[in-house]
Design a protein around this motif. Structure first.
Motif, mmCIF file in Angstrom:
data_model
loop_
_atom_site.group_PDB
_atom_site.id
_atom_site.type_symbol
_atom_site.label_atom_id
_atom_site.label_comp_id
_atom_site.label_asym_id
_atom_site.label_seq_id
_atom_site.Cartn_x
_atom_site.Cartn_y
_atom_site.Cartn_z
ATOM 1 N N GLN A 17 36.893 46.493 48.551
ATOM 2 C CA GLN A 17 35.849 45.819 47.785
ATOM 3 C C GLN A 17 36.409 44.926 46.687
ATOM 4 O O GLN A 17 35.714 44.030 46.198
ATOM 5 N N ARG A 18 37.657 45.141 46.273
ATOM 6 C CA ARG A 18 38.251 44.288 45.239
ATOM 7 C C ARG A 18 38.825 43.052 45.911
ATOM 8 O O ARG A 18 39.832 43.100 46.592
ATOM 9 N N ARG A 19 38.166 41.924 45.708
ATOM 10 C CA ARG A 19 38.535 40.693 46.392
ATOM 11 C C ARG A 19 39.065 39.654 45.396
ATOM 12 O O ARG A 19 38.530 39.512 44.288
ATOM 13 N N PRO A 20 40.102 38.905 45.777
ATOM 14 C CA PRO A 20 40.661 37.887 44.878
ATOM 15 C C PRO A 20 39.701 36.720 44.671
ATOM 16 O O PRO A 20 39.039 36.273 45.611
ATOM 17 N N ASP A 21 39.622 36.238 43.435
ATOM 18 C CA ASP A 21 38.776 35.091 43.127
ATOM 19 C C ASP A 21 39.432 33.808 43.633
ATOM 20 O O ASP A 21 40.637 33.596 43.458
ATOM 21 N N VAL A 22 38.620 32.951 44.234
ATOM 22 C CA VAL A 22 39.103 31.694 44.807
ATOM 23 C C VAL A 22 38.472 30.530 44.048
ATOM 24 O O VAL A 22 37.243 30.410 43.980
ATOM 25 N N LEU A 23 39.305 29.693 43.469
ATOM 26 C CA LEU A 23 38.842 28.498 42.764
ATOM 27 C C LEU A 23 38.640 27.384 43.786
ATOM 28 O O LEU A 23 39.542 27.090 44.577
ATOM 29 N N VAL A 24 37.458 26.783 43.784
ATOM 30 C CA VAL A 24 37.126 25.754 44.770
ATOM 31 C C VAL A 24 36.981 24.398 44.091
ATOM 32 O O VAL A 24 36.160 24.231 43.177
ATOM 33 N N VAL B 238 33.913 33.164 44.636
ATOM 34 C CA VAL B 238 34.377 31.811 44.352
ATOM 35 C C VAL B 238 34.113 31.443 42.898
ATOM 36 O O VAL B 238 33.139 31.890 42.288
ATOM 37 N N VAL B 239 35.007 30.630 42.367
ATOM 38 C CA VAL B 239 34.897 30.079 41.024
ATOM 39 C C VAL B 239 34.834 28.564 41.167
ATOM 40 O O VAL B 239 35.650 27.969 41.881
ATOM 41 N N LEU B 240 33.855 27.946 40.529
ATOM 42 C CA LEU B 240 33.732 26.493 40.555
ATOM 43 C C LEU B 240 34.109 25.919 39.194
ATOM 44 O O LEU B 240 33.865 26.549 38.163
ATOM 45 N N PRO B 241 34.701 24.733 39.168
ATOM 46 C CA PRO B 241 35.092 24.138 37.884
ATOM 47 C C PRO B 241 33.884 23.805 37.020
ATOM 48 O O PRO B 241 32.782 23.566 37.529
ATOM 49 N N ILE B 242 34.110 23.783 35.713
ATOM 50 C CA ILE B 242 33.037 23.479 34.768
ATOM 51 C C ILE B 242 32.618 22.020 34.866
ATOM 52 O O ILE B 242 31.446 21.683 34.731
ATOM 53 N N GLY B 243 33.594 21.153 35.084
ATOM 54 C CA GLY B 243 33.291 19.725 35.149
ATOM 55 C C GLY B 243 33.168 19.085 33.784
ATOM 56 O O GLY B 243 32.464 18.083 33.624
ATOM 57 N N SER C 242 44.143 23.437 37.760
ATOM 58 C CA SER C 242 43.613 24.790 37.967
ATOM 59 C C SER C 242 44.170 25.805 36.983
ATOM 60 O O SER C 242 43.686 26.947 36.941
ATOM 61 N N GLU C 243 45.164 25.425 36.207
ATOM 62 C CA GLU C 243 45.842 26.386 35.337
ATOM 63 C C GLU C 243 44.916 26.995 34.295
ATOM 64 O O GLU C 243 45.139 28.110 33.833
ATOM 65 N N ARG C 244 43.853 26.297 33.925
ATOM 66 C CA ARG C 244 42.949 26.815 32.894
ATOM 67 C C ARG C 244 41.985 27.866 33.437
ATOM 68 O O ARG C 244 41.294 28.532 32.674
ATOM 69 N N TYR C 245 41.919 28.006 34.756
ATOM 70 C CA TYR C 245 40.963 28.925 35.372
ATOM 71 C C TYR C 245 41.658 30.178 35.901
ATOM 72 O O TYR C 245 42.772 30.112 36.414
ATOM 73 N N GLU C 246 40.964 31.309 35.796
ATOM 74 C CA GLU C 246 41.462 32.545 36.387
ATOM 75 C C GLU C 246 41.182 32.513 37.890
ATOM 76 O O GLU C 246 40.042 32.332 38.313
ATOM 77 N N HIS C 247 42.214 32.703 38.685
ATOM 78 C CA HIS C 247 42.053 32.633 40.135
ATOM 79 C C HIS C 247 43.288 33.212 40.806
ATOM 80 O O HIS C 247 44.343 33.346 40.190
ATOM 81 N N ASP C 248 43.146 33.558 42.074
ATOM 82 C CA ASP C 248 44.280 34.005 42.879
ATOM 83 C C ASP C 248 44.618 33.023 43.982
ATOM 84 O O ASP C 248 45.716 33.056 44.530
ATOM 85 N N ALA C 249 43.665 32.182 44.351
ATOM 86 C CA ALA C 249 43.888 31.179 45.391
ATOM 87 C C ALA C 249 43.040 29.959 45.064
ATOM 88 O O ALA C 249 42.063 30.043 44.307
ATOM 89 N N ILE C 250 43.425 28.827 45.638
ATOM 90 C CA ILE C 250 42.695 27.576 45.420
ATOM 91 C C ILE C 250 42.316 26.995 46.777
ATOM 92 O O ILE C 250 43.170 26.849 47.660
#
Length: 351
Positions: free
Chosen positions: A119-126, A162-167, A192-200
């Protein structure tokens, strides 16, 4: 399932993987309900294994016809949708909310040598650039467009947070439309460095023939740069293929073949445990890790606690899973004895 996490560290999200919902007609008979359960169960199997091809397994295909046997609880909720019957009439519906039995589902997968992704899944920045309205556009977290809805629906179905950028202005200065549209990996990684993520996941979508669109996808993960060949189709279908690329690769990394005959033992020494509440939190955390089949207290010490854990996998897999969030921070162990003892040392980060 989309969010914004600014901070530049690894991040993970705990998901309820075993709940599904499906809409049926208000007066659905047993056959319609069973077909709906099979549809929901098939989505769950793909989400838990991370693999679309898991549905090709003969035993899984048989289990789908007996989906009701794997349900722990269910209920009906109100639905505002309508079906159209063969006479063209509008038919009211209701929503079936199904909670599947985790142990029964996992046992089915283990018995058929299919992976189980916890259930613990890595956050993906899109990052997604498009020219669908004749203008240059980068998808942000505050939108409700067709692309955004398709992305969130597909990510939810596959169990990908998923994590989306603030823009905001910082994003605009860090990554231009042309840099994202060109899928320039270094520029994307820097932004992407400003965002918490494990993959992009980076992509671009443009109009194609008729009502179709065309998309290209790039996955950046653990130093890899994985490209998906250009895909065409509806917005929802090309977005789903991008999410599928993510699910396939992350499943390879984190989904585990839970083989009871291949149990290994490790010592996990956790520093910074000073209160009873901390001890209980650490114990519950370790037991929540899908890879760990048992966690037993081995000893207390002045600076922490040590657990003997049974792992259905190896040392490197456990390290990967624990790295998904920042509850346990690794402490470099330099002594030869610790390395020979197969011991991992971490420091607990209480909330």
């Amino acid at each position: 399932m989309a969010g914004v996490a600014v901070g530049g560290a690894n991040a993970a999200t705990d998901l309820d993987l075993y709940q599904e919902s499906v809409v049926v007609s208000q007066n659905a008979d047993r056959q319609e309900q069973n077909e709906a359960i099979a549809e929901a169960f098939s989505r769950l199997i793909v989400r838990v294994t991370g693999l679309q091809q898991s549905l090709d397994n003969e035993a899984i295909q048989e289990a789908l016809t007996q989906g009701a046997d794997y349900i722990a609880t269910f209920r009906f909720d109100v639905s505002d949708q309508f079906f159209t019957n063969v006479l063209g009439e509008q038919v009211p519906t209701k929503e079936m909310v199904l909670q599947f039995d985790k142990n029964a589902v996992d046992t089915l997968l283990v018995q058929n040598r299919l992976p189980v992704w916890g259930q613990r899944r890595p956050d993906v920045l899109v990052w997604l650039a498009d020219r669908l309205d004749g203008q240059e556009h980068i998808l942000t977290d505050a939108e409700g467009t067709e692309v955004s809805q398709a992305l969130l629906a597909s990510a939810t179905e596959r169990g990908i947070p998923v994590v989306l950028p603030i823009g905001d202005l910082t994003d605009t200065l860090n990554l231009s439309f042309s840099e994202l549209y060109g899928l320039f990996s270094r520029d994307i990684e820097t932004a992407s460095e400003r965002y918490e993520h494990d993959a992009i996941l980076a992509g671009r979508i443009v109009p194609a023939a008729g009502n179709d669109v065309q998309a290209d996808w790039l996955l950046l993960f653990k130093g890899e740069r994985l490209r998906l060949p250009t895909v065409s189709g509806s917005v929802s279908s090309v977005v789903a293929q991008g999410i599928d690329l993510v699910a396939q690769r992350l499943s390879e990394q984190y989904a585990l073949m839970l083989d009871p005959t291949m149990i290994g033992n490790l010592s996990v020494n956790v520093l910074g445990v000073e209160k009873l509440d901390d001890f209980a939190a650490v114990e519950n955390y370790l037991k929540s890790i899908n890879l760990i089949t048992r966690a037993t207290l081995s000893r207390f010490s002045e600076d922490g606690v040590e657990f003997l854990v049974e792992v259905s996998g190896d040392r490197s897999q456990l390290i990967d899973v624990l790295a998904l969030d920042d509850r346990l921070l690794p402490v470099t162990e330099t002594t030869l004895n610790a390395q020979l003892d197969n011991r991992l040392v971490y420091r607990w980060q209480s909330n």
